[in-house]
Scaffold this motif. Structure first.
Motif, short mmCIF file in Angstrom:
data_model
loop_
_atom_site.label_atom_id
_atom_site.label_comp_id
_atom_site.label_asym_id
_atom_site.label_seq_id
_atom_site.Cartn_x
_atom_site.Cartn_y
_atom_site.Cartn_z
N UNK A 198 0.82 -1.22 0.00
CA UNK A 198 0.00 0.00 0.00
C UNK A 198 0.86 1.26 0.00
N UNK A 199 2.15 1.12 0.19
CA UNK A 199 3.02 2.29 0.36
C UNK A 199 3.20 3.05 -0.95
N UNK A 200 3.30 4.37 -0.82
CA UNK A 200 3.66 5.20 -1.98
C UNK A 200 4.53 6.35 -1.51
N UNK A 201 5.37 6.81 -2.40
CA UNK A 201 6.40 7.79 -2.07
C UNK A 201 6.28 8.98 -3.02
N UNK A 202 6.34 10.19 -2.46
CA UNK A 202 6.23 11.38 -3.29
C UNK A 202 6.96 12.54 -2.65
N UNK A 203 7.37 13.49 -3.49
CA UNK A 203 8.03 14.72 -3.05
C UNK A 203 7.33 15.88 -3.77
N UNK B 28 18.35 7.36 -4.16
CA UNK B 28 17.75 7.12 -5.48
C UNK B 28 18.44 7.91 -6.59
N UNK B 29 19.34 8.83 -6.23
CA UNK B 29 20.01 9.65 -7.23
C UNK B 29 19.35 11.02 -7.35
N UNK B 30 20.15 12.04 -7.57
CA UNK B 30 19.64 13.41 -7.64
C UNK B 30 18.69 13.60 -8.82
N UNK B 31 18.96 12.95 -9.96
CA UNK B 31 18.11 13.12 -11.14
C UNK B 31 16.71 12.56 -10.89
N UNK C 224 14.96 14.81 -8.45
CA UNK C 224 14.50 16.01 -9.15
C UNK C 224 13.26 15.74 -9.97
N UNK C 225 13.19 14.60 -10.62
CA UNK C 225 12.00 14.20 -11.37
C UNK C 225 10.78 14.19 -10.46
N UNK C 226 10.90 13.57 -9.29
CA UNK C 226 9.77 13.51 -8.36
C UNK C 226 9.33 14.89 -7.92
N UNK C 227 10.30 15.75 -7.63
CA UNK C 227 9.96 17.09 -7.14
C UNK C 227 9.37 17.97 -8.24
N UNK C 228 9.91 17.86 -9.44
CA UNK C 228 9.46 18.71 -10.54
C UNK C 228 8.08 18.31 -11.07
N UNK C 229 7.83 17.01 -11.13
CA UNK C 229 6.61 16.52 -11.78
C UNK C 229 5.52 16.10 -10.81
N UNK D 167 5.14 3.71 -6.52
CA UNK D 167 4.67 2.55 -5.79
C UNK D 167 5.85 1.94 -5.03
N UNK D 168 5.54 1.05 -4.10
CA UNK D 168 6.60 0.43 -3.31
C UNK D 168 7.60 -0.30 -4.19
N UNK D 169 7.11 -1.03 -5.20
CA UNK D 169 8.02 -1.77 -6.07
C UNK D 169 8.91 -0.84 -6.88
N UNK D 170 8.38 0.32 -7.28
CA UNK D 170 9.20 1.29 -8.00
C UNK D 170 10.26 1.90 -7.09
N UNK D 171 9.85 2.20 -5.86
CA UNK D 171 10.81 2.74 -4.89
C UNK D 171 11.92 1.73 -4.61
N UNK D 172 11.57 0.45 -4.57
CA UNK D 172 12.58 -0.59 -4.37
C UNK D 172 13.54 -0.63 -5.55
N UNK D 173 13.02 -0.57 -6.77
CA UNK D 173 13.87 -0.61 -7.96
C UNK D 173 14.81 0.58 -8.02
N UNK D 174 14.39 1.71 -7.47
CA UNK D 174 15.20 2.93 -7.48
C UNK D 174 16.18 2.97 -6.31
N UNK D 175 16.05 2.08 -5.35
CA UNK D 175 16.96 2.05 -4.21
C UNK D 175 16.43 2.75 -2.98
N UNK D 176 15.19 3.22 -3.02
CA UNK D 176 14.64 3.93 -1.86
C UNK D 176 14.08 3.02 -0.79
#
Length: 261
Positions: free
Chosen positions: A126-131, A152-155, A158-163, A168-177
């Motif tokens: 159920x987890x989700x991550x946003x900036x 997760x890397x600055x780029x 930045x994508x999360x903050x700008x857009x 999703x949890x699985x995406x955050x895992x793939x990104x290293x978060x």
């Protein structure tokens, strides 16, 4: 469970301290008073426990900064508030015991920053991550530009903050978060199990992992290798390490298991 501080609950389960963010009606949004309650609980855990778990009561881990409070702050008060977040979250990241974040629902803005200050993050489905700072006209102030960017890397940050992109949890895992993704409702159970495992480690080794690794990451390669040699040598000098190494050599300690077996 100690509920004398309504914003944060505290429970000692064996060698593990359970710290619960307890403002579910506000999705556990963080105010200045909330930061101080987290600080007090973390300080207590480091005196009483060998590892800690931070989780959110209700459906959400933490929806971040309490914008109603923040919008009324004069400039310098906002600066001091941000620096206080830094100090409190640094006490989690570079304290004396490891912490695991158990994440369900929202880990947004300051909630993601809080999770990033722990050593290990467990998220259920159920987890989700946003900036969403870009959409709010603000900027991260709880250490995210350092901790989240390093995860997760600055780029990507930045994508999360700008857009306003939410992961999703699985995406955050793939990104290293996120370190582990588990079925809905199982984040706290897995986080406690991991913390219990950490609590059995040598105290000095846990302390070195928490405090040496992030500092070595800030160093040049040569300086980092030198620091590593010093810490590794110190670790082997403790009585705990000598006992554990002797147990391994005498075949009284378990070997590392092959995950493919």
């Amino acid at each position: 469970m100690d509920t004398t501080e309504t914003l944060v609950t505290y429970e000692l389960k064996g060698a593990v301290a359970l710290i619960g963010l307890n403002r579910p009606d506000k999705r556990n949004a963080i105010s200045d008073r909330f930061v101080e309650a987290i600080h007090e609980a973390v300080q207590r855990a480091q005196k009483e426990a060998r590892a800690g778990v931070i989780f959110g009561h209700g459906k959400h881990f933490c929806a971040g900064l309490d914008l109603a409070e923040h919008s009324e702050k004069p400039l310098f008060e906002a600066v001091k508030g941000s620096r206080r977040w830094h100090a409190v979250f640094d006490g989690i990241e570079r304290g004396t015991i490891p912490f695991v974040a158990a994440i369900s629902g929202a880990a947004v803005g300051g909630g993601f920053e809080l999770a990033a200050s722990t050593q290990v993050r467990v998220a259920d489905q159920t987890a989700f991550f946003a900036l969403p700072e870009g959409q709010r006209g603000i900027f991260v102030g709880g250490g995210g530009s350092v901790r989240i960017a390093r995860l997760i890397g600055a780029a990507r940050m930045g994508d999360m903050m700008l857009t306003g992109r939410a992961l999703k949890a699985t995406e955050a895992e793939a990104w290293g978060g996120v370190s582990y993704v588990v079925p809905e409702g199982e984040a706290l159970t897995r986080a406690v199990a991991l913390a219990e495992q950490m609590a059995t480690n040598a105290e000095f080794t846990n302390y070195a992992i928490i405090n040496a690794l992030p500092r070595i990451a800030d160093m040049s390669s040569e300086d980092g290798l030198f620091a590593e040699s010093m810490v590794a040598s110190l670790a082997t000098m403790t009585d705990d390490a000598k006992d554990r190494l002797r147990a391994f050599l005498e075949k009284r300690a378990a070997k590392v298991q092959d995950p493919n077996a």
